[in-house]
Design a protein around this motif. Sequence first.
Motif, PDB file in Angstrom:
ATOM      1  N   SER A   1       0.863  -1.197   0.000  1.00 21.01           N
ATOM      2  CA  SER A   1       0.000   0.000   0.000  1.00 21.01           C
ATOM      3  C   SER A   1       0.894   1.240   0.000  1.00 21.01           C
ATOM      4  O   SER A   1       2.111   1.145   0.221  1.00 21.01           O
ATOM      5  CB  SER A   1      -0.879   0.028   1.257  1.00 21.01           C
ATOM      6  N   GLY A   2       0.263   2.395  -0.195  1.00 19.38           N
ATOM      7  CA  GLY A   2       1.010   3.651  -0.125  1.00 19.38           C
ATOM      8  C   GLY A   2       1.470   3.930   1.294  1.00 19.38           C
ATOM      9  O   GLY A   2       2.547   4.495   1.513  1.00 19.38           O
ATOM     10  N   THR A   3       0.659   3.529   2.270  1.00 21.12           N
ATOM     11  CA  THR A   3       1.023   3.724   3.671  1.00 21.12           C
ATOM     12  C   THR A   3       2.302   2.946   3.983  1.00 21.12           C
ATOM     13  O   THR A   3       3.222   3.456   4.620  1.00 21.12           O
ATOM     14  CB  THR A   3      -0.129   3.252   4.585  1.00 21.12           C
TER      15      THR A   3
ATOM     16  N   LEU B   1       5.449   4.601   2.439  1.00 22.63           N
ATOM     17  CA  LEU B   1       5.975   5.713   3.248  1.00 22.63           C
ATOM     18  C   LEU B   1       6.700   5.193   4.493  1.00 22.63           C
ATOM     19  O   LEU B   1       7.779   5.664   4.847  1.00 22.63           O
ATOM     20  CB  LEU B   1       4.822   6.629   3.675  1.00 22.63           C
TER      21      LEU B   1
ATOM     22  N   THR C   1      -2.950  16.946   4.474  1.00 24.44           N
ATOM     23  CA  THR C   1      -2.711  15.727   3.683  1.00 24.44           C
ATOM     24  C   THR C   1      -3.556  14.610   4.275  1.00 24.44           C
ATOM     25  O   THR C   1      -4.202  14.777   5.316  1.00 24.44           O
ATOM     26  CB  THR C   1      -1.213  15.337   3.682  1.00 24.44           C
ATOM     27  N   PHE C   2      -3.549  13.462   3.595  1.00 22.43           N
ATOM     28  CA  PHE C   2      -4.208  12.276   4.139  1.00 22.43           C
ATOM     29  C   PHE C   2      -3.379  11.765   5.322  1.00 22.43           C
ATOM     30  O   PHE C   2      -2.144  11.864   5.322  1.00 22.43           O
ATOM     31  CB  PHE C   2      -4.321  11.207   3.046  1.00 22.43           C
TER      32      PHE C   2
ATOM     33  N   ALA D   1      -2.237   9.090   6.323  1.00 23.02           N
ATOM     34  CA  ALA D   1      -1.183   8.082   6.139  1.00 23.02           C
ATOM     35  C   ALA D   1       0.209   8.692   6.153  1.00 23.02           C
ATOM     36  O   ALA D   1       1.165   8.063   6.630  1.00 23.02           O
ATOM     37  CB  ALA D   1      -1.402   7.332   4.823  1.00 23.02           C
ATOM     38  N   THR D   2       0.343   9.915   5.630  1.00 25.35           N
ATOM     39  CA  THR D   2       1.674  10.556   5.597  1.00 25.35           C
ATOM     40  C   THR D   2       2.220  10.657   7.022  1.00 25.35           C
ATOM     41  O   THR D   2       3.387  10.357   7.288  1.00 25.35           O
ATOM     42  CB  THR D   2       1.577  11.975   4.981  1.00 25.35           C
TER      43      THR D   2
ATOM     44  N   VAL E   1       4.131  16.626   0.157  1.00 30.76           N
ATOM     45  CA  VAL E   1       3.032  15.810  -0.402  1.00 30.76           C
ATOM     46  C   VAL E   1       2.562  16.500  -1.680  1.00 30.76           C
ATOM     47  O   VAL E   1       2.285  17.697  -1.663  1.00 30.76           O
ATOM     48  CB  VAL E   1       1.858  15.737   0.600  1.00 30.76           C
TER      49      VAL E   1
ATOM     50  N   ASP F   1       5.834  12.277  -0.980  1.00 29.32           N
ATOM     51  CA  ASP F   1       4.585  11.516  -0.964  1.00 29.32           C
ATOM     52  C   ASP F   1       3.864  11.839  -2.271  1.00 29.32           C
ATOM     53  O   ASP F   1       3.191  12.854  -2.404  1.00 29.32           O
ATOM     54  CB  ASP F   1       3.722  11.873   0.250  1.00 29.32           C
TER      55      ASP F   1
ATOM     56  N   SER G   1       1.627   9.926  -3.720  1.00 28.52           N
ATOM     57  CA  SER G   1       0.475   9.023  -3.798  1.00 28.52           C
ATOM     58  C   SER G   1      -0.645   9.546  -4.685  1.00 28.52           C
ATOM     59  O   SER G   1      -1.464   8.775  -5.171  1.00 28.52           O
ATOM     60  CB  SER G   1      -0.100   8.805  -2.390  1.00 28.52           C
ATOM     61  N   GLN G   2      -0.707  10.879  -4.858  1.00 28.51           N
ATOM     62  CA  GLN G   2      -1.787  11.458  -5.675  1.00 28.51           C
ATOM     63  C   GLN G   2      -1.231  12.018  -6.980  1.00 28.51           C
ATOM     64  O   GLN G   2      -1.924  12.787  -7.653  1.00 28.51           O
ATOM     65  CB  GLN G   2      -2.477  12.575  -4.883  1.00 28.51           C
TER      66      GLN G   2
ATOM     67  N   SER H   1       0.914   5.411  -3.866  1.00 29.03           N
ATOM     68  CA  SER H   1      -0.208   4.526  -3.533  1.00 29.03           C
ATOM     69  C   SER H   1      -0.864   4.088  -4.833  1.00 29.03           C
ATOM     70  O   SER H   1      -1.010   4.893  -5.753  1.00 29.03           O
ATOM     71  CB  SER H   1      -1.237   5.298  -2.693  1.00 29.03           C
TER      72      SER H   1
ATOM     73  N   LYS I   1      -6.864   5.881  -7.326  1.00 23.65           N
ATOM     74  CA  LYS I   1      -5.749   6.753  -7.703  1.00 23.65           C
ATOM     75  C   LYS I   1      -5.606   6.825  -9.234  1.00 23.65           C
ATOM     76  O   LYS I   1      -6.163   5.999  -9.953  1.00 23.65           O
ATOM     77  CB  LYS I   1      -4.447   6.217  -7.093  1.00 23.65           C
TER      78      LYS I   1
ATOM     79  N   GLY J   1      -2.116  -1.540  -3.096  1.00 22.18           N
ATOM     80  CA  GLY J   1      -0.761  -1.604  -3.633  1.00 22.18           C
ATOM     81  C   GLY J   1      -0.039  -0.289  -3.428  1.00 22.18           C
ATOM     82  O   GLY J   1      -0.663   0.744  -3.169  1.00 22.18           O
TER      83      GLY J   1
ATOM     84  N   TYR K   1      -9.318  17.638   2.692  1.00 20.57           N
ATOM     85  CA  TYR K   1      -9.861  16.796   3.761  1.00 20.57           C
ATOM     86  C   TYR K   1     -10.594  17.718   4.723  1.00 20.57           C
ATOM     87  O   TYR K   1     -10.209  18.883   4.850  1.00 20.57           O
ATOM     88  CB  TYR K   1      -8.721  16.037   4.454  1.00 20.57           C
TER      89      TYR K   1
HETATM   90  C1  LIG Z   1      -1.298  11.689   0.114  1.00 16.91           C
HETATM   91  C2  LIG Z   1      -1.488  10.242   0.433  1.00 16.91           C
HETATM   92  N1  LIG Z   1      -0.544   9.608   1.141  1.00 16.91           N
HETATM   93  C3  LIG Z   1      -0.655   8.301   1.447  1.00 16.91           C
HETATM   94  C4  LIG Z   1      -1.749   7.564   1.056  1.00 16.91           C
HETATM   95  C5  LIG Z   1      -1.872   6.144   1.521  1.00 16.91           C
HETATM   96  O1  LIG Z   1      -1.982   5.228   0.494  1.00 16.91           O
HETATM   97  P1  LIG Z   1      -2.736   3.815   0.709  1.00 16.91           P
HETATM   98  O2  LIG Z   1      -4.180   4.108   0.856  1.00 16.91           O
HETATM   99  O3  LIG Z   1      -2.413   3.063  -0.542  1.00 16.91           O
HETATM  100  O4  LIG Z   1      -2.160   3.184   1.901  1.00 16.91           O
HETATM  101  C6  LIG Z   1      -2.734   8.172   0.280  1.00 16.91           C
HETATM  102  C7  LIG Z   1      -3.899   7.392  -0.187  1.00 16.91           C
HETATM  103  O5  LIG Z   1      -5.021   7.600   0.074  1.00 16.91           O
HETATM  104  C8  LIG Z   1      -2.623   9.552  -0.018  1.00 16.91           C
HETATM  105  O6  LIG Z   1      -3.569  10.186  -0.716  1.00 16.91           O
END
Ligand SMILES: Cc1ncc(COP(=O)(O)O)c(C=O)c1O
Length: 372
Positions: free
Chosen positions: A59-61, A64, A85-86, A88-89, A131, A157, A159-160, A181, A186, A194, A311
């Motif tokens: 995953s993207g999480t 990172l 940001t989301f 997860a960062t 990000v 980051d 991911s987007q 991510s 995405k 993934g 967000y």
């Molecule tokens: C900016 C950002 N970072 C990290 C993530 C985490 O990715 P994932 O959902 O694949 O774990 C996302 C995904 O939503 C994201 O938008």
Amino acid sequence: MKVPFLDLKAQYESIRPEIADAIQQVLDKTAFAGGPFVAQFEKEYAAFCGTQFAAGVGSGTEALWLALLALGVGTGDEVITAANTFIATAEAISYCGAKPVFIDVEPGTYNMDPAKLEAAITKKTKAVIPVHLFGQMADMDPILAIARKHKMFVVEDASQAHGAEYKEKKAGSMGDIGCFSFYPGKNLGAYGEGGAVVTSNPEFDRKVRMLRDHGQEKKYYHGMIGWNARMDGIQGAILSVKLKRLPAWNEARRKNAALYDDLLKKVKGVAIPKKANYCKHVYHIYSICVNNRDAMIASLAAKDIHCGIHYPIPLHLQEAYKSLGYQKGAFPAAEKAASEFVSLPMFPELTRSQIDTVTGEIRSILEPRFSR
Ligand SMILES: Cc1ncc(COP(=O)(O)O)c(C=O)c1O
């Protein structure tokens, strides 16, 4: 007319036979966890990003988290990132035992404000995570210059921002490590979870590969304590099919965004997204700013037009990060964005008449005298 926020089905229908064939190949080879389909995708994705290496992860999480671990981020360290940001960062920083330090974003692009970076650096700062929000890269030159001056690592980051560019350099290729991510919605989305870690540093790549596979390079010989964060074979095969289409899909998003811009720029009370002149924006999200955002979203939903908010609460004001002690008002640009953002439907297959419907409704909400 119904306008969904996202339509994954439309895209799937356009590649259905190729996807079926890719999945069948994985089944025939029983290459389910990691394996040749992931390795092939990694080669293709590194070439796409302009990096030497790409490592597929779960995953993207995880991308990172493992990136920070590979750089040696741990207990007692601080890592700076943007407040908007989301989560997860920041979670990735916390999961290394380090402390997230938030800074405000630039009004307009809503990406990390480089002018705020230096003041947040302490002796404990080990890395910074810009990000690339919504598909537009952060202002990387000043961020990299400050990071080099203070000997901090830079983890993008991205991911987007699959395929986004900054002065013709691809997202993920500018820092020490780039993280992606492949969450289904995405710009490049798997059919499950993934992520990928890209870099041109062989040592960072080696560490990430070990970390994602229980710390081993040779089976059952564990050089470090790792984790299971491998990418599925099926996701690797699907992503290879979809990567070929990504440039065209990104162009379709850019065309849709240009149409939105054109139809909304003169509507009173709408701030359209700012395009920085140093960036190629790939519009993962097309977000406008309006006052009275919640009422607008409800009126649009009543007409079957579905929007999002990315967000609603910036990270420094989230319950999960209460212990960090940030107060309301700490980051005015991020807080203003959180209260005004409306993400409009955006995906490559969005049609002209869907865009007309969305923009027409927004106009009749904000300028009732033009009501259709
Ligand atoms: C900016 C950002 N970072 C990290 C993530 C985490 O990715 P994932 O959902 O694949 O774990 C996302 C995904 O939503 C994201 O938008």
